[in-house]
Design a protein around this motif. Structure first.
Motif, PDB file in Angstrom:
ATOM      1  N   ARG A  66       0.833  -1.194   0.000  1.00 18.72           N
ATOM      2  CA  ARG A  66       0.000   0.000   0.000  1.00 18.72           C
ATOM      3  C   ARG A  66       0.876   1.256   0.000  1.00 18.72           C
ATOM      4  O   ARG A  66       0.561   2.251  -0.647  1.00 18.72           O
ATOM      5  CB  ARG A  66      -0.891  -0.023   1.241  1.00 18.72           C
ATOM      6  CG  ARG A  66      -2.087   0.876   1.177  1.00 18.72           C
ATOM      7  CD  ARG A  66      -2.951   0.626   2.395  1.00 18.72           C
ATOM      8  NE  ARG A  66      -3.276  -0.799   2.525  1.00 18.72           N
ATOM      9  CZ  ARG A  66      -4.506  -1.274   2.624  1.00 18.72           C
ATOM     10  NH1 ARG A  66      -5.520  -0.433   2.589  1.00 18.72           N
ATOM     11  NH2 ARG A  66      -4.733  -2.555   2.750  1.00 18.72           N
ATOM     12  N   ILE A  68       3.917   1.414  -1.305  1.00 18.11           N
ATOM     13  CA  ILE A  68       4.428   1.521  -2.669  1.00 18.11           C
ATOM     14  C   ILE A  68       3.358   2.128  -3.564  1.00 18.11           C
ATOM     15  O   ILE A  68       3.638   3.015  -4.378  1.00 18.11           O
ATOM     16  CB  ILE A  68       4.830   0.122  -3.198  1.00 18.11           C
ATOM     17  CG1 ILE A  68       5.982  -0.428  -2.358  1.00 18.11           C
ATOM     18  CG2 ILE A  68       5.207   0.190  -4.669  1.00 18.11           C
ATOM     19  CD1 ILE A  68       6.368  -1.842  -2.733  1.00 18.11           C
ATOM     20  N   HIS A  69       2.162   1.655  -3.371  1.00 15.04           N
ATOM     21  CA  HIS A  69       1.031   2.175  -4.130  1.00 15.04           C
ATOM     22  C   HIS A  69       0.939   3.689  -3.969  1.00 15.04           C
ATOM     23  O   HIS A  69       0.846   4.442  -4.941  1.00 15.04           O
ATOM     24  CB  HIS A  69      -0.242   1.499  -3.616  1.00 15.04           C
ATOM     25  CG  HIS A  69      -1.440   1.729  -4.482  1.00 15.04           C
ATOM     26  ND1 HIS A  69      -2.701   1.874  -3.986  1.00 15.04           N
ATOM     27  CD2 HIS A  69      -1.550   1.843  -5.815  1.00 15.04           C
ATOM     28  CE1 HIS A  69      -3.557   2.064  -4.983  1.00 15.04           C
ATOM     29  NE2 HIS A  69      -2.878   2.044  -6.105  1.00 15.04           N
ATOM     30  N   TRP A  71       3.303   5.701  -2.905  1.00 16.39           N
ATOM     31  CA  TRP A  71       4.530   6.347  -3.402  1.00 16.39           C
ATOM     32  C   TRP A  71       4.436   6.582  -4.909  1.00 16.39           C
ATOM     33  O   TRP A  71       4.648   7.691  -5.393  1.00 16.39           O
ATOM     34  CB  TRP A  71       5.725   5.454  -3.069  1.00 16.39           C
ATOM     35  CG  TRP A  71       7.029   5.953  -3.562  1.00 16.39           C
ATOM     36  CD1 TRP A  71       7.826   6.872  -2.947  1.00 16.39           C
ATOM     37  CD2 TRP A  71       7.690   5.566  -4.757  1.00 16.39           C
ATOM     38  NE1 TRP A  71       8.947   7.080  -3.712  1.00 16.39           N
ATOM     39  CE2 TRP A  71       8.888   6.299  -4.815  1.00 16.39           C
ATOM     40  CE3 TRP A  71       7.396   4.679  -5.793  1.00 16.39           C
ATOM     41  CZ2 TRP A  71       9.788   6.160  -5.870  1.00 16.39           C
ATOM     42  CZ3 TRP A  71       8.283   4.536  -6.834  1.00 16.39           C
ATOM     43  CH2 TRP A  71       9.461   5.277  -6.862  1.00 16.39           C
ATOM     44  N   ALA A  72       4.073   5.535  -5.625  1.00 10.51           N
ATOM     45  CA  ALA A  72       3.972   5.663  -7.077  1.00 10.51           C
ATOM     46  C   ALA A  72       2.844   6.618  -7.444  1.00 10.51           C
ATOM     47  O   ALA A  72       2.946   7.374  -8.410  1.00 10.51           O
ATOM     48  CB  ALA A  72       3.750   4.294  -7.718  1.00 10.51           C
ATOM     49  N   GLY A  73       1.802   6.577  -6.663  1.00  6.72           N
ATOM     50  CA  GLY A  73       0.669   7.447  -6.943  1.00  6.72           C
ATOM     51  C   GLY A  73       1.011   8.913  -6.785  1.00  6.72           C
ATOM     52  O   GLY A  73       0.453   9.768  -7.460  1.00  6.72           O
TER      53      GLY A  73
END
Lengths: 104, 104
Positions: A66, A68-69, A71-73
């Motif tokens: 989540r 990472i999710h 962060w990328a978002g």
DNA sequence: CCAATGTATGCCGATATCGGAATGTGTCAA
DNA sequence: TTGACACATTCCGATATCGGCATACATTGG
């Protein structure tokens, strides 16, 4: 070289928890190899373990994923905003001097 | 060991494009080091370059990050569904035999 | 307790990666 | 054209990581 293996493991654990032996069979690699990767994934907190007799059942922990999710978002949003800004500026330029609109 | 550096670079590029020298100064590392990491990030498609005189301005490309976003999001959804299922089962058990509700 | 099973760990050689220093390439300015 | 500047590339040694093998540890069944 390691990342693809780890992603394979995570993908194999995406839908269900699995034992080390299952993972080794699915990925067609030796058991110690799987154990080592699982150790790393454990230390990073991407997977969790549960003892089941002499087996150890692994499952993914979605909380770090989540992060990472998120962060990328963050980047995604930042650049969407930036593109939107560019569009705005172009629109303003088109209004101020319509003759220059669309030029390189 | 490399990942943290690369994340630093991506974070430095999150809001604005920067030259190699700027990045080297921000991260307190030598210029060749930055160039090498940028090369890798370029090959993977995480950053893009633009020539500006003798400088080269780098910026993040949000599209691969969007893939990462989607990838991580997959696990998130999968496990949210799983937890929801567990909740459902528990609720059904509570309805069928209220006396057992909340037991270990 | 003993043997079998499932897993983890330690050691090994091969390979990959990092950062540093020197050098190569390309661009601007005079 | 020459020198200064910005960046890329190459070579190097140190370190990290991978996979394979052997082995240690733990649990179960007899």
């Amino acid at each position: 070289m390691a990342e693809p293996r780890r992603r394979e493991i995570l993908d194999a654990l995406a839908h269900q928890e699995r034992s080390v032996g299952e993972l080794a069979e699915l990925l067609h690699v030796a058991q110690p190899v799987v154990s080592k990767h699982l150790k790393v994934l454990r230390e990073v907190g991407l997977v969790e373990v549960r003892d089941d007799g002499r087996r150890r059942l692994y499952r993914v922990d979605s909380r770090p994923l989540r992060e990472i999710h998120a962060w990328a978002g963050r980047y995604e949003r930042l650049w969407e905003e930036r593109f939107a800004l560019v569009d705005e500026v172009l629109a303003e330029l088109a209004l101020e001097s319509p003759d220059d609109a669309g030029r390189q």
